[in-house]
Design an enzyme around this catalytic site. Structure first.
Site, PDB file in Angstrom:
ATOM      1  N   HIS A 123     -24.088 -16.429 -27.617  1.00  0.00           N
ATOM      2  CA  HIS A 123     -25.010 -16.738 -26.520  1.00  0.00           C
ATOM      3  C   HIS A 123     -24.662 -18.140 -26.011  1.00  0.00           C
ATOM      4  O   HIS A 123     -24.174 -18.980 -26.786  1.00  0.00           O
ATOM      5  CB  HIS A 123     -26.429 -16.710 -27.114  1.00  0.00           C
ATOM      6  N   ASP A 203     -26.566 -18.718 -35.802  1.00  0.00           N
ATOM      7  CA  ASP A 203     -27.558 -18.501 -34.759  1.00  0.00           C
ATOM      8  C   ASP A 203     -28.309 -17.225 -35.145  1.00  0.00           C
ATOM      9  O   ASP A 203     -27.780 -16.115 -35.007  1.00  0.00           O
ATOM     10  CB  ASP A 203     -26.851 -18.357 -33.413  1.00  0.00           C
ATOM     11  N   GLN A 206     -31.635 -13.629 -32.832  1.00  0.00           N
ATOM     12  CA  GLN A 206     -31.936 -12.198 -32.704  1.00  0.00           C
ATOM     13  C   GLN A 206     -32.268 -11.540 -34.039  1.00  0.00           C
ATOM     14  O   GLN A 206     -32.830 -10.465 -34.069  1.00  0.00           O
ATOM     15  CB  GLN A 206     -30.751 -11.463 -32.060  1.00  0.00           C
ATOM     16  N   LYS A 229     -39.123 -15.026 -30.679  1.00  0.00           N
ATOM     17  CA  LYS A 229     -38.401 -13.762 -30.842  1.00  0.00           C
ATOM     18  C   LYS A 229     -38.790 -13.058 -32.133  1.00  0.00           C
ATOM     19  O   LYS A 229     -38.181 -12.055 -32.513  1.00  0.00           O
ATOM     20  CB  LYS A 229     -36.893 -14.017 -30.809  1.00  0.00           C
ATOM     21  N   CYS A 369     -26.802 -14.222 -20.942  1.00  0.00           N
ATOM     22  CA  CYS A 369     -26.270 -15.518 -21.411  1.00  0.00           C
ATOM     23  C   CYS A 369     -25.014 -15.331 -22.249  1.00  0.00           C
ATOM     24  O   CYS A 369     -24.826 -15.977 -23.286  1.00  0.00           O
ATOM     25  CB  CYS A 369     -27.327 -16.314 -22.178  1.00  0.00           C
TER      26      CYS A 369
END
Ligand code: PLP
Length: 411
Positions: A123, A203, A206, A229, A369
């Site tokens: 992203h 990261d 998600q 999220k 993104c």
């Protein structure tokens, strides 16, 4: 793989509404999830009963706010099995967490000749900060390629072996691709990086609310995520960092709250995590995030993961029957996490999303993104359906029927 009870929907007030005269089918969870009543109540309760600034007050409300804020930090540590709550820095979200590491660790440690390795599936939040800091320090940015469609867009692990040299100081990668639905084997990737002496940053934007995550078992050095999220509020997120690393890093921003002493021309910093939390922190949202941790652990993250994977598999099967569809990432029948993005030659993603909205379906269309990845895949955009605890197989049937109708219109 099994599905959670559809009754979970009743915990989420926002789901109880109609859009365009149809019951809302919310499939934009990759962008942000809906919030359960317990999180909304925790936020309201803080402002109704305990609102005060933290750390600097000796009155009852300030102490209650401080206790709630620090309890949220301890709960955040427990949620990912961090060894110590001092390893949890509250930020605004994934983007700020990555920028913090890039600017703080990066400015102190990167030199010309050093390499920061990331992947082609990042992203922009885990890409642009590394462009910036490598440019500022003279270090080099390199990418692990995404393999072709035959390899279902997974990371090219042979290329990774070649790229992981002792010059690599940090390997930053996404746990779960927001466009491909691929869940990377974080522990394996961290072990490979460790073997050449590189630090790792994950990261987890998600994955955090969808997959079990144990930072000690994974063996990462940093992990970044956003509360919104994972059923929590917007404006709050976490940077996990190993304590020795955080204590060695310079502040990212300066001001009140992060200093131990200030003189006219010199100041000294507090240890982590306060060193990285200049100014009044987002107390209310941290406390509401605590309620989100409790809510998700109440369901159980293995059960959530199973549910999301089962829905994604069902969606792949249902959508693969649509004419002219191109589904990104793992093919039908192969493991994929809870999101599916797809494209049609006949219609642009923005048209699909706009028409689906008329059927009450919330999807996301665009480059997600991931502009360089989209360019590599030869796509201007995709449509993405992403699932969470409250979604049901019936909603996937509604999605498939709506897409079939839209495609007929564009045929
Ligand atoms: N990383 C990934 C994989 C994402 O999907 C997102 C948001 O969609 C982000 C980072 C950025 O998260 P935030 O905007 O909450 O900082």
């Amino acid at each position: 793989m099994s599905l959670l009870s559809p009754a979970l929907r009743f915990d989420f007030p926002a789901l109880d509404q109609h859009v365009g005269g149809k019951p809302l089918v919310y499939l934009d969870n990759g962008a942000t999830t809906q919030k359960p009543r317990s999180v909304i109540d925790a936020l309201a309760r803080f402002y109704e009963r305990n609102n005060s600034n933290v750390h600097r007050g000796l009155h009852a409300l300030s102490m209650r706010a401080t206790d709630g804020f620090e309890a949220a930090r301890a709960r955040a540590a427990k949620f990912i099995n961090a060894a110590d709550s001092a390893e949890i820095v509250f930020t605004r979200g994934t983007t700020e967490s990555v920028n913090l590491v890039a600017q703080s660790w990066g400015s102190a440690n990167l030199r010309p000749g050093d390499i920061v390795l990331i992947t082609e599936m990042e992203h922009h939040s885990n890409l642009v900060p590394w462009q910036q800091i490598t440019r500022q320090t003279g270090a080099t940015l390199k990418y692990v390629p995404v393999a072709g469609a035959d390899a279902e867009h997974g990371l090219d692990l042979d290329a990774l072996e070649k790229l992981l040299t002792p010059q690599v100081k940090l390997f930053a990668f996404t746990h779960l691709s927001n466009t491909l639905g691929i869940l990377n084997d974080a522990a394996r990737l961290c072990a490979k990086a460790r073997a050449v002496g590189a630090l790792t940053l994950i990261d987890a934007a998600q994955s955090i609310g969808h997959e079990p995550i144990d930072v000690q078992a994974i063996g990462c050095d940093f992990l970044a995520y956003s509360g919104h999220k994972m059923a929590g509020p917007t404006g709050i997120g976490v940077l996990y960092g190993k304590r020795a690393l955080l204590d060695d890093m310079p502040p990212y921003q300066t001001g009140g709250g992060m200093i131990s002493t200030v003189d006219w021309f010199e100041s000294k910093w507090k240890p982590a995590p306060e060193r990285f939390e200049a100014g009044t922190p987002n107390v209310a949202d941290a406390i509401a995030l605590h309620a989100a941790f409790d809510y998700l652990d109440g369901i159980g993250r293995p059960a959530i993961s199973d549910h999301d994977h089962a829905l994604a598999a069902q969606a792949c099967t249902a959508l693969s029957e649509l004419p002219g569809i191109r589904i990104l990432g793992p093919k039908t029948g192969k493991p994929r996490a809870g999101l599916v993005s797809f494209a049609f030659a006949a219609a642009h993603a923005h048209d699909i999303v706009t028409f689906a909205d008329q059927d009450g379906i919330a999807l996301r269309g665009g480059h997600h993104c991931n502009q360089p990845l989209m360019k590599k895949l030869g796509l201007p955009s995709t449509t993405r359906a992403s699932f969470y605890v409250y979604n049901t197989p019936e909603e996937i049937a509604v999605l498939a029927a709506s897409l079939r109708k839209i495609l007929k219109f564009f045929a």
